[in-house]
Scaffold this motif. Structure first.
Motif, PDB file in Angstrom:
ATOM      1  N   LEU A  81       0.130 -12.942  -7.683  1.00  0.00           N
ATOM      2  CA  LEU A  81       0.428 -11.836  -6.864  1.00  0.00           C
ATOM      3  C   LEU A  81       1.405 -11.429  -5.936  1.00  0.00           C
ATOM      4  O   LEU A  81       0.444 -12.780  -4.768  1.00  0.00           O
ATOM      5  CB  LEU A  81      -1.041 -11.305  -6.930  1.00  0.00           C
ATOM      6  N   ALA A  82       1.535 -10.642  -5.985  1.00  0.00           N
ATOM      7  CA  ALA A  82       1.936 -10.433  -4.461  1.00  0.00           C
ATOM      8  C   ALA A  82       1.949  -8.735  -3.908  1.00  0.00           C
ATOM      9  O   ALA A  82       1.030  -8.073  -4.670  1.00  0.00           O
ATOM     10  CB  ALA A  82       3.810 -10.528  -4.560  1.00  0.00           C
ATOM     11  N   LYS A  83       2.024  -9.039  -2.686  1.00  0.00           N
ATOM     12  CA  LYS A  83       1.473  -7.552  -1.989  1.00  0.00           C
ATOM     13  C   LYS A  83       2.206  -6.553  -2.607  1.00  0.00           C
ATOM     14  O   LYS A  83       3.191  -6.544  -3.241  1.00  0.00           O
ATOM     15  CB  LYS A  83       2.202  -7.277  -0.827  1.00  0.00           C
ATOM     16  N   GLY A  84       1.492  -5.413  -3.556  1.00  0.00           N
ATOM     17  CA  GLY A  84       1.903  -4.228  -3.849  1.00  0.00           C
ATOM     18  C   GLY A  84       2.593  -4.106  -5.275  1.00  0.00           C
ATOM     19  O   GLY A  84       2.382  -3.546  -6.453  1.00  0.00           O
ATOM     20  N   ASP A  85       1.879  -5.589  -6.442  1.00  0.00           N
ATOM     21  CA  ASP A  85       1.625  -5.794  -7.707  1.00  0.00           C
ATOM     22  C   ASP A  85       0.694  -5.265  -8.009  1.00  0.00           C
ATOM     23  O   ASP A  85      -0.256  -4.711  -7.364  1.00  0.00           O
ATOM     24  CB  ASP A  85       1.496  -7.432  -7.571  1.00  0.00           C
ATOM     25  N   ALA A  87      -2.376  -4.543  -9.990  1.00  0.00           N
ATOM     26  CA  ALA A  87      -3.641  -5.917 -10.221  1.00  0.00           C
ATOM     27  C   ALA A  87      -4.637  -5.232 -11.711  1.00  0.00           C
ATOM     28  O   ALA A  87      -5.153  -4.584 -11.337  1.00  0.00           O
ATOM     29  CB  ALA A  87      -4.517  -6.316  -8.989  1.00  0.00           C
ATOM     30  N   VAL A 100      -3.016 -18.722   0.042  1.00  0.00           N
ATOM     31  CA  VAL A 100      -3.093 -17.646   0.148  1.00  0.00           C
ATOM     32  C   VAL A 100      -1.971 -16.915   1.731  1.00  0.00           C
ATOM     33  O   VAL A 100      -2.261 -17.241   2.876  1.00  0.00           O
ATOM     34  CB  VAL A 100      -4.055 -16.631   0.766  1.00  0.00           C
ATOM     35  N   TYR A 101      -1.171 -16.511   1.276  1.00  0.00           N
ATOM     36  CA  TYR A 101      -0.250 -15.650   2.503  1.00  0.00           C
ATOM     37  C   TYR A 101       0.071 -14.356   2.867  1.00  0.00           C
ATOM     38  O   TYR A 101       0.307 -13.576   1.556  1.00  0.00           O
ATOM     39  CB  TYR A 101       1.568 -16.540   1.868  1.00  0.00           C
ATOM     40  N   ASP A 102       0.018 -14.054   4.728  1.00  0.00           N
ATOM     41  CA  ASP A 102       0.663 -12.743   4.187  1.00  0.00           C
ATOM     42  C   ASP A 102       1.810 -11.860   3.546  1.00  0.00           C
ATOM     43  O   ASP A 102       2.747 -13.468   3.552  1.00  0.00           O
ATOM     44  CB  ASP A 102       0.254 -12.079   5.851  1.00  0.00           C
ATOM     45  N   THR A 103       2.241 -11.055   3.854  1.00  0.00           N
ATOM     46  CA  THR A 103       3.555 -10.132   3.778  1.00  0.00           C
ATOM     47  C   THR A 103       4.848 -10.498   4.409  1.00  0.00           C
ATOM     48  O   THR A 103       5.958 -11.368   4.280  1.00  0.00           O
ATOM     49  CB  THR A 103       3.695  -8.212   4.099  1.00  0.00           C
ATOM     50  N   GLN A 104       4.557 -11.775   4.901  1.00  0.00           N
ATOM     51  CA  GLN A 104       5.756 -12.498   6.601  1.00  0.00           C
ATOM     52  C   GLN A 104       5.626 -13.497   6.455  1.00  0.00           C
ATOM     53  O   GLN A 104       6.374 -14.718   6.524  1.00  0.00           O
ATOM     54  CB  GLN A 104       5.406 -12.500   8.012  1.00  0.00           C
TER      55      GLN A 104
END
Length: 117
Positions: A81-85, A87, A100-104
């Motif tokens: 999953l990526a931010k903005g997907d 869910a 888990v990684y942040d947007t950066q």
């Protein structure tokens, strides 16, 4: 890079899970048998390994969840999953771990067996 990921997927999945597709196997069974088999396959995992469901969730709820479970296989490097997907599913780590990684791209934490996201 894509070729390496596809090769990694098959090397990771087939030695561990044999050369079959779970949904194809289940799809060849009657609906009643599919339900019974999914309950047999997933009930104990949900009841014993997933913290929100451990021994406190009512059996009818878990039986319902078992009927809609689908299994997805991922290999290292997959983006689940990526931010903005959007869910549209609840995900549960069944085996392994998920980073888990942040947007950066900065590491946040690992998710382990039984954790929900």
């Amino acid at each position: 890079d894509l070729s390496r990921r596809v090769q990694g997927y098959f090397q990771h999945r087939y030695p561990r899970h044999k050369a079959h597709n779970d949904q194809t196997v289940l799809g060849s069974l009657s609906e009643a048998l599919q339900v019974d088999l999914k309950i047999e396959m997933y009930m104990e995992f949900l009841w014993t390994e997933v913290p929100p469901f451990k021994t406190s969730a009512p059996e009818p709820l878990l039986r319902s969840l078992c009927q809609v479970v689908s299994v997805a296989y991922h290999v290292p490097g997959d983006i689940v999953l990526a931010k903005g997907d959007l869910a549209s599913h609840m995900h549960i780590v069944q085996t392994g771990e998920l980073a888990v990684y942040d947007t950066q791209g900065k590491f946040v934490k690992n998710l382990f067996e039984g954790e929900i996201f």
